[in-house]
Design an enzyme around this catalytic site. Structure first.
Site, PDB file in Angstrom:
ATOM      1  CB  SER A  44      -7.673  -3.136   3.559  1.00  0.00           C
ATOM      2  OG  SER A  44      -7.373  -1.912   4.188  1.00  0.00           O
ATOM      3  N   GLY A  58      -0.274   5.348  -4.470  1.00  0.00           N
ATOM      4  CA  GLY A  58      -0.919   6.602  -4.874  1.00  0.00           C
ATOM      5  C   GLY A  58      -0.266   7.793  -4.187  1.00  0.00           C
ATOM      6  CG  HIS A  94      -0.819   1.720  -9.243  1.00  0.00           C
ATOM      7  ND1 HIS A  94      -0.995   1.447  -7.908  1.00  0.00           N
ATOM      8  CD2 HIS A  94      -1.873   2.493  -9.613  1.00  0.00           C
ATOM      9  CE1 HIS A  94      -2.115   2.029  -7.488  1.00  0.00           C
ATOM     10  NE2 HIS A  94      -2.668   2.675  -8.503  1.00  0.00           N
ATOM     11  CB  THR A 145     -13.150  -7.947  -3.615  1.00  0.00           C
ATOM     12  OG1 THR A 145     -12.986  -7.792  -2.198  1.00  0.00           O
ATOM     13  CG2 THR A 145     -12.800  -9.380  -3.988  1.00  0.00           C
ATOM     14  CD  GLU A 146     -13.306  -4.909  -0.453  1.00  0.00           C
ATOM     15  OE1 GLU A 146     -14.202  -5.764  -0.447  1.00  0.00           O
ATOM     16  OE2 GLU A 146     -12.115  -5.193  -0.241  1.00  0.00           O
ATOM     17  CG  ASN A 147      -8.003  -2.078  -4.558  1.00  0.00           C
ATOM     18  OD1 ASN A 147      -7.095  -2.882  -4.353  1.00  0.00           O
ATOM     19  ND2 ASN A 147      -8.227  -1.071  -3.719  1.00  0.00           N
ATOM     20  CG  ASP A 164      -2.007   1.027   1.132  1.00  0.00           C
ATOM     21  OD1 ASP A 164      -2.356   1.440   0.004  1.00  0.00           O
ATOM     22  OD2 ASP A 164      -2.521   1.434   2.194  1.00  0.00           O
ATOM     23  NE  ARG A 218      -7.904   2.079  -5.186  1.00  0.00           N
ATOM     24  CZ  ARG A 218      -6.690   2.108  -4.667  1.00  0.00           C
ATOM     25  NH1 ARG A 218      -5.668   2.392  -5.442  1.00  0.00           N
ATOM     26  NH2 ARG A 218      -6.510   1.866  -3.395  1.00  0.00           N
TER      27      ARG A 218
END
Ligand code: IPE
Ligand code: IPE
Ligand code: MG
Length: 236
Positions: free
Chosen positions: A192, A19, A33, A62-64, A16, A67
């Site tokens: 997360s 960004g 990235h 699975t949440e990314n 992490d 974006r």
């Protein structure tokens, strides 16, 4: 020089801070990235030289997908590029690759790269990299429950036989021992959705460095911190 303590068998890392790394430099997030991909290569190689047996890295959750479409497609392009390069390195270094996560949502090209990497490296015995891609811990557990329920329905398993050891074999991490050490760079103090089943007794080390800056010395520091912990597993 201080004597180096043996590393844990299995290290897991939440990669992490890409960004923020890019933002600090006035660069687009995708540049972060890309630098994160280099850090992965550096640290995977270092783990191999240390003799770490398993390295599990969280690359895309699975949440990314929440974006922007621009960022997601940039990440997917970079993943394909890195996997192709990793395949070449892997043949040279005998690194074994496995993928944790629901690959069915990836593009057919990326999915094929993942499956090829798995099958081509399945006999390698240097470090095993478990690459978490479209991975979510809750999703993994639900997929495991559904697979077990199917086996019950088909008469291949019974409810009574279900133990922690049996259920572990229905997870993406089947056959892989639980990580002793989980590292999260970037300064965030949460997991997360990373490996909830496997990390109930892991040692967590949270670090303020951003992932693209993560160095072998940072890994040494995390391992040293791990050795200062007193693991009790609920015993006295
Ligand atoms: C981790 O870096 C990479 C992915 C989650 C895909 P981030 O992109 O989350 O970086 P920050 O947290 O915004 O700095
Ligand atoms: C976790 O990082 C996922 C990966 C590093 C792949 P996130 O950046 O997605 O996590 P949150 O949003 O800060 O919890
Ligand atoms: Mg983040």
């Amino acid at each position: 020089m201080a004597e180096r303590l043996a590393p844990p068998r299995h290290i897991a890392i939440i990669m992490d801070g890409n960004g923020r790394w890019a933002k600090k430099r006035g660069l687009p997030r995708t540049a972060g990235h890309s630098a994160g991909g280099e850090a992965f290569r550096r640290i995977a190689n270092y783990c191999r030289t240390l003799g770490v047996e398993y390295l599990t890295v969280y690359a895309f959750s699975t949440e990314n997908w929440k974006r922007s479409e621009e960022e997601v497609s940039g990440i997917m392009r970079l993943l394909a590029k890195y996997l192709q390069e990793a395949l070449r390195d892997m043949e040279k270094n005998h690194v074994r690759f496995r993928f944790f996560g629901d690959l069915s949502r990836l593009s057919p090209e990326l999915r094929k790269l993942c499956l090829d990497a798995e099958s081509r490296s399945s006999d390698y015995h240097e470090v095993q990299v478990n690459f978490c891609l479209n991975y979510g811990g809750r999703d993994e557990i639900l997929r495991g429950i559904k697979a077990y329920a199917r086996d019950v329905k088909e008469g291949k398993a019974t409810i009574e036989e279900l133990t922690e050891a049996v259920f572990s074999q229905y997870l993406d991490s089947a056959g892989v021992p639980d990580p002793e050490l989980v590292i999260r760079p970037s300064g965030e103090l949460r997991t997360s959705n990373f490996l909830p089943w496997q990390t109930v007794y892991s040692e967590f080390v949270f670090m303020n460095v951003l992932w693209p800056d993560f160095s072998p010395e940072d890994l040494d520091a995390a391992i040293a911190e791990y050795h200062r912990r007193n693991r009790r597993f609920g015993g006295a």
